[in-house]
Scaffold this active site. Structure first.
Site, mmCIF file in Angstrom:
data_model
loop_
_atom_site.group_PDB
_atom_site.id
_atom_site.type_symbol
_atom_site.label_atom_id
_atom_site.label_comp_id
_atom_site.label_asym_id
_atom_site.label_seq_id
_atom_site.Cartn_x
_atom_site.Cartn_y
_atom_site.Cartn_z
ATOM 1 N N SER A 1 -47.787 -67.145 -85.642
ATOM 2 C CA SER A 1 -48.732 -67.217 -84.531
ATOM 3 C C SER A 1 -50.128 -66.914 -85.058
ATOM 4 C CB SER A 1 -48.344 -66.170 -83.494
ATOM 5 O OG SER A 1 -49.431 -65.918 -82.629
ATOM 6 N N SER A 2 -51.144 -67.440 -84.386
ATOM 7 C CA SER A 2 -52.517 -67.187 -84.832
ATOM 8 C C SER A 2 -52.904 -65.713 -84.678
ATOM 9 C CB SER A 2 -53.498 -68.069 -84.061
ATOM 10 O OG SER A 2 -53.401 -67.836 -82.679
ATOM 11 N N CYS A 3 -52.109 -64.921 -83.944
ATOM 12 C CA CYS A 3 -52.458 -63.503 -83.783
ATOM 13 C C CYS A 3 -52.145 -62.682 -85.032
ATOM 14 C CB CYS A 3 -51.795 -62.902 -82.554
ATOM 15 S SG CYS A 3 -50.035 -62.699 -82.735
ATOM 16 N N ASN B 1 -52.418 -70.814 -79.698
ATOM 17 C CA ASN B 1 -51.726 -70.627 -78.409
ATOM 18 C C ASN B 1 -51.094 -71.952 -77.964
ATOM 19 O OD1 ASN B 1 -53.387 -68.285 -78.665
ATOM 20 N ND2 ASN B 1 -53.292 -67.981 -76.460
ATOM 21 N N LYS C 1 -44.476 -60.984 -87.337
ATOM 22 C CA LYS C 1 -44.691 -62.364 -87.805
ATOM 23 C C LYS C 1 -45.268 -62.384 -89.226
ATOM 24 C CE LYS C 1 -43.051 -64.812 -84.486
ATOM 25 N NZ LYS C 1 -41.906 -65.709 -84.759
ATOM 26 N N TYR D 1 -46.144 -57.448 -82.490
ATOM 27 C CA TYR D 1 -45.678 -58.827 -82.674
ATOM 28 C C TYR D 1 -46.267 -59.426 -83.947
ATOM 29 C CZ TYR D 1 -45.224 -63.843 -81.571
ATOM 30 O OH TYR D 1 -44.948 -65.183 -81.608
ATOM 31 N N HIS E 1 -47.908 -66.486 -70.884
ATOM 32 C CA HIS E 1 -49.241 -66.674 -71.462
ATOM 33 C C HIS E 1 -50.180 -67.197 -70.374
ATOM 34 C CE1 HIS E 1 -46.821 -66.663 -75.194
ATOM 35 N NE2 HIS E 1 -47.867 -66.050 -75.680
HETATM 36 O O1 GFB Z 1 -52.300 -66.069 -73.179
HETATM 37 P P1 GFB Z 1 -52.512 -64.616 -73.179
HETATM 38 O O2 GFB Z 1 -51.586 -63.787 -72.386
HETATM 39 O O3 GFB Z 1 -52.450 -64.049 -74.654
HETATM 40 O O4 GFB Z 1 -53.993 -64.291 -72.638
HETATM 41 P P2 GFB Z 1 -53.385 -63.827 -75.941
HETATM 42 C C1 GFB Z 1 -55.118 -64.966 -73.094
HETATM 43 C C2 GFB Z 1 -56.344 -64.548 -72.293
HETATM 44 O O5 GFB Z 1 -56.206 -65.056 -70.958
HETATM 45 C C3 GFB Z 1 -56.574 -63.047 -72.144
HETATM 46 C C4 GFB Z 1 -56.509 -64.041 -70.020
HETATM 47 O O6 GFB Z 1 -57.952 -62.777 -72.236
HETATM 48 C C5 GFB Z 1 -56.066 -62.761 -70.740
HETATM 49 O O7 GFB Z 1 -56.633 -61.615 -70.132
HETATM 50 N N1 GFB Z 1 -55.826 -64.313 -68.741
HETATM 51 C C6 GFB Z 1 -56.451 -64.630 -67.583
HETATM 52 C C7 GFB Z 1 -54.510 -64.265 -68.496
HETATM 53 N N2 GFB Z 1 -55.574 -64.749 -66.585
HETATM 54 C C8 GFB Z 1 -54.348 -64.520 -67.123
HETATM 55 C C9 GFB Z 1 -53.040 -64.519 -66.561
HETATM 56 O O8 GFB Z 1 -52.822 -64.724 -65.365
HETATM 57 N N3 GFB Z 1 -52.009 -64.278 -67.433
HETATM 58 C C10 GFB Z 1 -52.219 -64.061 -68.780
HETATM 59 N N4 GFB Z 1 -51.160 -63.866 -69.584
HETATM 60 N N5 GFB Z 1 -53.460 -64.033 -69.311
HETATM 61 C C11 GFB Z 1 -51.041 -63.585 -76.952
HETATM 62 C C12 GFB Z 1 -50.404 -62.544 -77.812
HETATM 63 O O9 GFB Z 1 -52.349 -63.192 -76.907
HETATM 64 O O10 GFB Z 1 -51.042 -64.888 -77.509
HETATM 65 C C13 GFB Z 1 -49.192 -63.007 -78.475
HETATM 66 O O11 GFB Z 1 -50.250 -61.356 -77.072
HETATM 67 C C14 GFB Z 1 -49.304 -64.398 -79.056
HETATM 68 O O12 GFB Z 1 -48.841 -62.083 -79.453
HETATM 69 C C15 GFB Z 1 -49.892 -65.360 -78.085
HETATM 70 O O13 GFB Z 1 -50.083 -64.368 -80.228
HETATM 71 C C16 GFB Z 1 -50.146 -66.727 -78.666
HETATM 72 O O14 GFB Z 1 -53.905 -65.120 -76.478
HETATM 73 O O15 GFB Z 1 -54.423 -62.779 -75.671
#
Ligand code: GFB
Length: 318
Positions: free
Chosen positions: A108-110, A166, A141, A137, A180
């Site tokens: 993952s890019s994280c 993502n 990875k 996580y 996500h």
């Molecule tokens: O996709 P996401 O949950 O993961 O959140 P990450 C990306 C951004 O979207 C954050 C915002 O800034 C969230 O606060 N966001 C806005 C939301 N509304 C929402 C919502 O309703 N739900 C969610 N989930 N986010 C993950 C990692 O990071 O990405 C994993 O935690 C993995 O480890 C994955 O790498 C690809 O991009 O921040």
């Protein structure tokens, strides 16, 4: 490549694994091996070893993983680090022990540092601290890709690592606590439209940038990698451009047909400010993503609508 090769897709019920099965079948591969969790628990070392001893696998796609969005990652770090490390150590070790000629591992890019120069090149790995919301996580990875490198070095295996940005697409997780951002916004915008709400709740400030890759593009890149002569290395997979969460929410609202305002919830975390991948390494080898974000979101919304009744019941049951 021999269309009769025995290709094990670990995690075939997930978004990535199911895309791989579709892509491989459409390319004419006839021996795709899958196991449900009930038949093979990948965190069980003995069971995984026996599976590889018996099955004579030619290629492994290691797409089985505990994955989730920012909230799930930050509240269940033990599950994310334990399950991913267990799956990786069991599958990578057994694949080497039973002489599997090729393995493709998905990270993952994280895995890259929080304060990385942008766009992120593969060599920026382990140059500074990780983003705290998904550190557990990311560590798992990073361990997976380092295992691939170590086994290649010590045992001469051909284990390659792909680092997708993502992902989104059919078969995504629409549970609002663990999903996500993209599937979450699709669901929230759809339900806000049905209720006639005036506003859509968006977590955080809306300023973080994210890059989104359709999972069918990832499956295509992974098939390209399987069919190539490449025997080792880490490769970023992305589209090479990103958007803010605010822009993403606006696109989702346009596709779904929700016409209200966006309401940002500052009590929720933003996570890393930006993680745009440099995808030139894979492009130089001849692979490029092709699905345009708005088209991909429209197709994903159609998949969501087809599954929505079942999803509502799951949410109620949960
Ligand atoms: O996709 P996401 O949950 O993961 O959140 P990450 C990306 C951004 O979207 C954050 C915002 O800034 C969230 O606060 N966001 C806005 C939301 N509304 C929402 C919502 O309703 N739900 C969610 N989930 N986010 C993950 C990692 O990071 O990405 C994993 O935690 C993995 O480890 C994955 O790498 C690809 O991009 O921040």
């Amino acid at each position: 490549m021999d269309k009769n090769a025995r290709i094990f897709v670990a995690g075939h019920r997930g978004m990535v694994g199911s895309a791989l099965v579709r892509r491989l079948a459409s390319a004419g591969y006839r021996n795709i091996v899958t196991r449900t969790r009930a038949h093979l628990d990948l965190t069980d070392q003995g069971g995984v070893n026996l599976f590889f001893e018996e099955e004579q696998i030619d290629v492994v796609f290691l797409a089985a993983a505990r994955v989730g969005g920012i909230y799930a990652n930050s509240t269940m770090p033990a599950s994310f680090i334990y399950e991913n490390l267990a799956i990786e150590t069991n599958v990578i070790h057994a694949a080497s022990r039973w002489n599997v000629p090729k393995l493709i591992f998905f990270g993952s890019s994280c895995i890259y540092p929080k304060a990385c120069p942008q766009p992120i090149k593969e060599e920026y790995l382990l140059t500074s601290a990780l983003e705290p919301t998904n550190e557990a996580y990311a560590i798992a990875k990073i361990a997976g890709l380092k295992m691939c490198e170590a086994y290649n070095q010590q045992y001469g295996t051909k284990f390659v690592s792909l680092m997708p940005t993502n992902l989104y697409g059919p078969n995504d997780n629409y549970d609002l606590q663990s999903s996500h951002v993209l599937p979450a916004l699709i669901r929230k915008a759809h339900e806000a439209k049905l209720r006639g709400d005036g506003a859509l709740e968006v977590w955080g400030s809306g300023t973080p940038c994210r890059e989104f890759l359709h999972v069918d593009d990832l499956a295509d890149a992974a098939t390209f990698m399987m069919e190539s002569d490449i025997a080792e290395g880490v490769f970023n997979v992305g589209v090479g451009r990103d958007s803010t969460i605010r822009e993403l929410a606006q696109t989702v609202c346009r596709v779904v047909g929700f016409e209200g305002e966006l309401a940002f919830d500052a009590s929720k975390p933003d996570g890393t400010p930006r993680k745009l991948l440099d995808v030139s390494k894979l492009e130089r080898m001849g692979w490029k993503a092709s699905i345009i974000l708005e088209d991909g979101i429209a197709a994903t919304y159609a998949d969501f609508l087809a599954r929505y009744e079942g999803l509502s019941q799951t949410a109620v049951a949960a």
